[in-house]
Design an enzyme around this catalytic site. Structure first.
Site, PDB file in Angstrom:
ATOM      1  N   GLN A 112       0.839  -1.202   0.000  1.00 35.64           N
ATOM      2  CA  GLN A 112       0.000   0.000   0.000  1.00 35.64           C
ATOM      3  C   GLN A 112       0.870   1.247   0.000  1.00 35.64           C
ATOM      4  O   GLN A 112       1.917   1.294   0.630  1.00 35.64           O
ATOM      5  CB  GLN A 112      -0.907  -0.010   1.227  1.00 35.64           C
ATOM      6  CG  GLN A 112      -1.931   1.094   1.235  1.00 35.64           C
ATOM      7  CD  GLN A 112      -2.988   0.871   2.295  1.00 35.64           C
ATOM      8  OE1 GLN A 112      -3.470  -0.233   2.465  1.00 35.64           O
ATOM      9  NE2 GLN A 112      -3.321   1.919   3.013  1.00 35.64           N
ATOM     10  N   ASP A 117      -5.439   2.673  -0.173  1.00 31.58           N
ATOM     11  CA  ASP A 117      -5.910   1.887  -1.309  1.00 31.58           C
ATOM     12  C   ASP A 117      -5.801   0.388  -1.045  1.00 31.58           C
ATOM     13  O   ASP A 117      -5.479  -0.389  -1.935  1.00 31.58           O
ATOM     14  CB  ASP A 117      -5.167   2.275  -2.592  1.00 31.58           C
ATOM     15  CG  ASP A 117      -3.650   2.227  -2.433  1.00 31.58           C
ATOM     16  OD1 ASP A 117      -3.179   1.872  -1.330  1.00 31.58           O
ATOM     17  OD2 ASP A 117      -2.948   2.548  -3.393  1.00 31.58           O
ATOM     18  N   CYS A 118      -6.099  -0.018   0.198  1.00 30.86           N
ATOM     19  CA  CYS A 118      -6.012  -1.437   0.543  1.00 30.86           C
ATOM     20  C   CYS A 118      -7.004  -2.265  -0.267  1.00 30.86           C
ATOM     21  O   CYS A 118      -6.759  -3.433  -0.555  1.00 30.86           O
ATOM     22  CB  CYS A 118      -6.210  -1.655   2.028  1.00 30.86           C
ATOM     23  SG  CYS A 118      -7.751  -0.979   2.666  1.00 30.86           S
ATOM     24  N   TRP A 119      -8.120  -1.654  -0.671  1.00 31.64           N
ATOM     25  CA  TRP A 119      -9.099  -2.363  -1.508  1.00 31.64           C
ATOM     26  C   TRP A 119      -8.469  -2.770  -2.836  1.00 31.64           C
ATOM     27  O   TRP A 119      -8.774  -3.829  -3.375  1.00 31.64           O
ATOM     28  CB  TRP A 119     -10.328  -1.484  -1.744  1.00 31.64           C
ATOM     29  CG  TRP A 119     -10.000  -0.179  -2.417  1.00 31.64           C
ATOM     30  CD1 TRP A 119      -9.665   0.998  -1.825  1.00 31.64           C
ATOM     31  CD2 TRP A 119      -9.945   0.055  -3.821  1.00 31.64           C
ATOM     32  NE1 TRP A 119      -9.409   1.953  -2.767  1.00 31.64           N
ATOM     33  CE2 TRP A 119      -9.573   1.404  -4.007  1.00 31.64           C
ATOM     34  CE3 TRP A 119     -10.184  -0.739  -4.941  1.00 31.64           C
ATOM     35  CZ2 TRP A 119      -9.421   1.979  -5.260  1.00 31.64           C
ATOM     36  CZ3 TRP A 119     -10.035  -0.161  -6.201  1.00 31.64           C
ATOM     37  CH2 TRP A 119      -9.659   1.177  -6.345  1.00 31.64           C
ATOM     38  N   ALA A 122      -6.237  -5.801  -2.309  1.00 33.05           N
ATOM     39  CA  ALA A 122      -7.031  -7.032  -2.212  1.00 33.05           C
ATOM     40  C   ALA A 122      -7.430  -7.525  -3.598  1.00 33.05           C
ATOM     41  O   ALA A 122      -7.344  -8.721  -3.900  1.00 33.05           O
ATOM     42  CB  ALA A 122      -8.273  -6.777  -1.359  1.00 33.05           C
TER      43      ALA A 122
END
Length: 200
Positions: A112, A117-119, A122
């Site tokens: 990250q 912007d961890c989505w 994933a």
């Protein structure tokens, strides 16, 4: 790569058994709607034509439809004073020998950046678990060695079609750190460039 479902469809709706397999097979069907032979060009930009033009003129591509400017990031992502501290750099300015992909792709390749912007991490991590999908999203006809012209392209599955998105390779940095998703190893750039294409 995502299957898009409208909010009204999303509640309590599941794909029928075998739907994913059918969709996966459909993506590979030659010349069918949604195949790579019928890929849509986002902003009507043709990667091969633009790359050839840059190579013939000895120029690095600069994407005027998604410029290296705060307007491509958005005014609400960071405070104004920090937005205007952003610097844009190409991987070739950061390293002597950058690579698009090193030793395949893995969910362990990505980290990250400064923004939350961890989505995206994933989604990219999930993508790496299906190698055939990776090859659909990251075309092999590009890199930093042969025919490098500062231009890359990625494909996204959107509403029943593959959409080819062209970008230049100028990436945003804040205080010397990646603003968005970045690679765990310093010279592998597929995560950063893929997120830029998705943002566009």
């Amino acid at each position: 790569m995502a299957i898009h479902v409208s909010p009204s469809q999303g509640r309590g709706t599941m794909l029928a058994p075998g739907s994913a397999v059918t969709l996966e097979q459909g993506w590979q069907t030659t010349r069918a709607i949604g195949s790579h032979q019928n890929v849509k060009k986002f902003n009507n930009q043709d990667f091969n034509r633009l790359q050839a033009a840059c190579l013939s003129q000895g120029l690095l591509f600069e994407d005027t439809t998604f410029p290296a400017h705060v307007s491509s990031i958005g005014p609400d992502l960071l405070p104004q004073d920090r937005l205007y501290q952003i610097q844009w750099k190409r991987p070739t300015e950061l390293l002597r020998n950058p690579c698009l992909i090193m030793d395949g792709v893995s969910r362990f390749d990505i980290m990250q950046g400064e923004i939350g912007d961890c989505w995206m991490l994933a989604a990219l991590g999930s993508l790496t678990l299906r190698k055939q999908f990776v090859e659909n999203v990251l075309p092999r006809d590009q890199g930093f060695q042969e025919d490098y012209a500062g231009i890359f392209h990625f494909r996204f599955w959107q509403y029943g079609d593959w959409v080819d998105v062209v970008i230049d390779d100028r990436l945003p940095f804040l205080n010397g750190r990646y603003l968005s998703v970045h690679p765990r190893t310093s010279n592998e750039f597929w995560p950063s460039l893929l997120e830029k294409a998705y943002a566009k």
